[in-house]
Write an enzyme that holds these catalytic residues in place. Sequence first.
Site, PDB file in Angstrom:
ATOM      1  N   ARG A 144       0.558  -0.973  -0.193  1.00  7.71           N
ATOM      2  CA  ARG A 144       0.546   0.494   0.016  1.00  7.71           C
ATOM      3  C   ARG A 144       0.737   1.370  -0.061  1.00  7.71           C
ATOM      4  O   ARG A 144       0.695   2.318  -0.003  1.00  7.71           O
ATOM      5  CB  ARG A 144      -0.918  -0.470   1.150  1.00  7.71           C
ATOM      6  N   GLU A 163       7.101  -8.085  16.007  1.00  5.67           N
ATOM      7  CA  GLU A 163       6.346  -8.447  17.030  1.00  5.67           C
ATOM      8  C   GLU A 163       6.650 -10.310  17.828  1.00  5.67           C
ATOM      9  O   GLU A 163       6.960 -10.636  18.237  1.00  5.67           O
ATOM     10  CB  GLU A 163       5.007  -8.227  17.660  1.00  5.67           C
TER      11      GLU A 163
END
Length: 171
Positions: free
Chosen positions: A58, A95
């Site tokens: 994007r 993460e």
Amino acid sequence: MDLREHVRGIPDFPKPGILFYDISTLLRHGPAWRTAMARLAALIAPYRPDLLAGIESRGFLVAAPLALELGLGFVMLRKPRKLPGLTLGLNYALEYGTDRIEMQADAVQPGQRVILLDDLLATGGTMAAGIALLRQAGAEVPAAAALIELTFLGGRQRLDVPFESLLAYES
């Protein structure tokens, strides 16, 4: 024009508890999209970039038309093995695990001023890795930018360059 009216929130995507900020509604509204690009161009032009770089995928939707608006070239930062020729790459921590981004080795010249763009800044890990990769290629990175910033995730604090965004969401 209030650009927030053209960004749709989709709850529980891609998993429960996540509110996804969908820019497809902004992209398909011509006047709003043009306004977004003009406003973002005004924010980044003072940094005097030579090139704009976008993060797959994007980020391409933001950086490429913005580069055209500003009369600049565009560089792609992509997932591994997506670019032809010699590439430079950087592994970075997520993460839960790691990821990698790459760019063509000859995409930027040493000393060129390159602003990195994405559609959204969340935790800042991918944006920070992109800045590091551009520097590895010899670029100067005077700033980074995105359409949307999720301020509650603190991504801006992971960046060591000025950061610009059009829309900030607190939660």
